[in-house]
Design a protein around this motif. Structure first.
Motif, mmCIF file in Angstrom:
data_model
loop_
_atom_site.group_PDB
_atom_site.id
_atom_site.type_symbol
_atom_site.label_atom_id
_atom_site.label_comp_id
_atom_site.label_asym_id
_atom_site.label_seq_id
_atom_site.Cartn_x
_atom_site.Cartn_y
_atom_site.Cartn_z
ATOM 1 N N ASP A 21 0.848 -1.195 0.000
ATOM 2 C CA ASP A 21 0.000 0.000 0.000
ATOM 3 C C ASP A 21 0.881 1.241 0.000
ATOM 4 O OD1 ASP A 21 -1.852 2.008 0.327
ATOM 5 O OD2 ASP A 21 -2.892 1.022 1.988
ATOM 6 N N LEU A 22 0.783 2.035 -1.058
ATOM 7 C CA LEU A 22 1.609 3.230 -1.214
ATOM 8 C C LEU A 22 0.846 4.524 -0.938
ATOM 9 C CD1 LEU A 22 3.509 2.173 -4.451
ATOM 10 C CD2 LEU A 22 4.343 2.102 -2.094
ATOM 11 N N HIS A 23 -0.338 4.429 -0.380
ATOM 12 C CA HIS A 23 -1.088 5.654 -0.063
ATOM 13 C C HIS A 23 -0.250 6.560 0.834
ATOM 14 C CE1 HIS A 23 -4.820 3.421 -1.209
ATOM 15 N NE2 HIS A 23 -5.057 4.606 -1.741
ATOM 16 N N GLY A 24 -0.170 7.822 0.472
ATOM 17 C CA GLY A 24 0.531 8.805 1.281
ATOM 18 C C GLY A 24 2.039 8.851 1.089
ATOM 19 N N GLU A 25 2.574 7.983 0.230
ATOM 20 C CA GLU A 25 4.018 7.971 -0.008
ATOM 21 C C GLU A 25 4.401 8.972 -1.092
ATOM 22 O OE1 GLU A 25 6.255 6.585 1.671
ATOM 23 O OE2 GLU A 25 5.403 4.807 2.609
ATOM 24 N N ILE A 26 5.643 9.462 -1.005
ATOM 25 C CA ILE A 26 6.164 10.302 -2.080
ATOM 26 C C ILE A 26 6.761 9.389 -3.150
ATOM 27 C CG2 ILE A 26 6.571 12.290 -0.595
ATOM 28 C CD1 ILE A 26 9.548 11.542 -0.591
ATOM 29 N N VAL A 27 6.970 9.929 -4.336
ATOM 30 C CA VAL A 27 7.387 9.125 -5.485
ATOM 31 C C VAL A 27 8.695 8.384 -5.228
ATOM 32 C CG1 VAL A 27 8.117 9.252 -7.901
ATOM 33 C CG2 VAL A 27 6.104 10.509 -7.149
ATOM 34 N N ASP A 28 9.722 9.068 -4.743
ATOM 35 C CA ASP A 28 11.026 8.436 -4.555
ATOM 36 C C ASP A 28 10.966 7.259 -3.586
ATOM 37 O OD1 ASP A 28 12.130 10.268 -6.303
ATOM 38 O OD2 ASP A 28 12.871 11.592 -4.724
ATOM 39 N N ARG A 33 10.292 1.222 -2.340
ATOM 40 C CA ARG A 33 9.417 0.215 -1.725
ATOM 41 C C ARG A 33 8.938 -0.815 -2.745
ATOM 42 N NH1 ARG A 33 4.882 2.129 1.984
ATOM 43 N NH2 ARG A 33 4.989 -0.074 2.512
ATOM 44 N N ILE A 34 8.639 -0.379 -3.966
ATOM 45 C CA ILE A 34 8.201 -1.305 -5.018
ATOM 46 C C ILE A 34 9.320 -2.289 -5.348
ATOM 47 C CG2 ILE A 34 7.560 -1.509 -7.464
ATOM 48 C CD1 ILE A 34 6.107 1.239 -7.074
ATOM 49 N N LYS A 35 10.529 -1.788 -5.535
ATOM 50 C CA LYS A 35 11.665 -2.661 -5.860
ATOM 51 C C LYS A 35 11.906 -3.678 -4.751
ATOM 52 C CE LYS A 35 14.098 0.666 -8.782
ATOM 53 N NZ LYS A 35 15.271 1.550 -8.889
ATOM 54 N N LYS A 45 8.669 -16.817 -3.630
ATOM 55 C CA LYS A 45 8.027 -17.555 -4.729
ATOM 56 C C LYS A 45 6.556 -17.173 -4.917
ATOM 57 C CE LYS A 45 11.593 -20.186 -5.777
ATOM 58 N NZ LYS A 45 12.374 -19.889 -6.947
ATOM 59 N N LYS A 46 6.246 -15.906 -4.716
ATOM 60 C CA LYS A 46 4.890 -15.391 -4.945
ATOM 61 C C LYS A 46 4.817 -14.870 -6.375
ATOM 62 C CE LYS A 46 3.586 -15.944 -0.675
ATOM 63 N NZ LYS A 46 2.533 -16.848 -0.288
ATOM 64 N N ARG A 47 4.037 -15.532 -7.200
ATOM 65 C CA ARG A 47 3.966 -15.194 -8.621
ATOM 66 C C ARG A 47 3.157 -13.933 -8.903
ATOM 67 N NH1 ARG A 47 1.005 -18.891 -12.622
ATOM 68 N NH2 ARG A 47 0.995 -17.560 -14.432
ATOM 69 N N PHE A 48 2.123 -13.691 -8.104
ATOM 70 C CA PHE A 48 1.277 -12.513 -8.295
ATOM 71 C C PHE A 48 1.319 -11.638 -7.051
ATOM 72 C CE2 PHE A 48 -0.594 -15.732 -11.081
ATOM 73 C CZ PHE A 48 -0.663 -15.027 -12.277
ATOM 74 N N ILE A 49 1.376 -10.322 -7.269
ATOM 75 C CA ILE A 49 1.333 -9.355 -6.171
ATOM 76 C C ILE A 49 0.408 -8.213 -6.568
ATOM 77 C CG2 ILE A 49 3.634 -9.911 -5.279
ATOM 78 C CD1 ILE A 49 4.677 -7.385 -6.712
ATOM 79 N N ALA A 50 -0.004 -7.443 -5.566
ATOM 80 C CA ALA A 50 -0.839 -6.266 -5.810
ATOM 81 C C ALA A 50 -0.131 -5.041 -5.234
ATOM 82 C CB ALA A 50 -2.204 -6.435 -5.162
ATOM 83 N N ILE A 51 -0.160 -3.957 -5.996
ATOM 84 C CA ILE A 51 0.400 -2.689 -5.535
ATOM 85 C C ILE A 51 -0.722 -1.663 -5.562
ATOM 86 C CG2 ILE A 51 2.089 -0.880 -5.953
ATOM 87 C CD1 ILE A 51 3.824 -3.019 -7.352
ATOM 88 N N ALA A 63 4.905 6.449 -11.460
ATOM 89 C CA ALA A 63 6.191 5.925 -10.993
ATOM 90 C C ALA A 63 6.137 4.408 -10.865
ATOM 91 C CB ALA A 63 6.572 6.568 -9.663
ATOM 92 N N CYS A 64 4.998 3.892 -10.418
ATOM 93 C CA CYS A 64 4.798 2.447 -10.298
ATOM 94 C C CYS A 64 4.903 1.798 -11.677
ATOM 95 C CB CYS A 64 3.434 2.169 -9.669
ATOM 96 S SG CYS A 64 3.012 0.423 -9.521
ATOM 97 N N GLU A 65 4.216 2.331 -12.653
ATOM 98 C CA GLU A 65 4.246 1.787 -14.008
ATOM 99 C C GLU A 65 5.651 1.806 -14.590
ATOM 100 O OE1 GLU A 65 1.402 3.978 -16.303
ATOM 101 O OE2 GLU A 65 -0.304 3.143 -15.215
ATOM 102 N N GLU A 66 6.381 2.907 -14.407
ATOM 103 C CA GLU A 66 7.745 3.019 -14.925
ATOM 104 C C GLU A 66 8.677 2.010 -14.259
ATOM 105 O OE1 GLU A 66 8.971 4.817 -17.490
ATOM 106 O OE2 GLU A 66 6.875 5.314 -17.883
ATOM 107 N N THR A 67 8.523 1.838 -12.955
ATOM 108 C CA THR A 67 9.352 0.895 -12.205
ATOM 109 C C THR A 67 9.076 -0.529 -12.664
ATOM 110 O OG1 THR A 67 9.351 2.382 -10.304
ATOM 111 C CG2 THR A 67 9.973 0.105 -9.893
#
Length: 94
Positions: A21-28, A33-35, A45-51, A63-67
């Motif tokens: 959950d990235l609510h309230g986070e800044i882009v950087d 956190r995504i990486k 070994k989790k094949r699917f995740i949700a962001i 930023a999520c899409e670019e990462t």
């Protein structure tokens, strides 16, 4: 075999996936956190995740899409049809 489209369409419940959950986070901070989240879930070994990035403003979503686009361990990703503020990701866990 499970497919990304099963989660995106709502056929399978994405609420059971590991979720960042990235609510309230800044882009950087979001990018770091995504990486880290991707690395951790590959190890587990989790094949699917949700962001969850939310829908207001769009800076974190972009930023999520670019990462995800740049990450070689990401097979595919897409916005969840039932929740436009959530991206479902398929990872290469091999």
């Amino acid at each position: 075999m499970l497919k990304l489209s099963d989660y995106r369409s709502g056929l399978l419940d994405y609420n059971n996936l590991p979720t960042l959950d990235l609510h309230g986070e800044i882009v950087d901070i979001s990018v770091v956190r995504i990486k880290d989240f991707i690395k951790d879930n590959i190890k587990l070994k989790k094949r699917f995740i949700a962001i969850v990035h939310g829908i207001s403003g769009g800076k974190v979503k972009k930023a999520c899409e670019e990462t995800l686009k740049r990450n070689k361990k990401v097979i595919d990703y897409g916005i969840c049809y039932r929740n436009q503020g959530c991206t479902i990701v398929e990872l290469d866990i091999n």
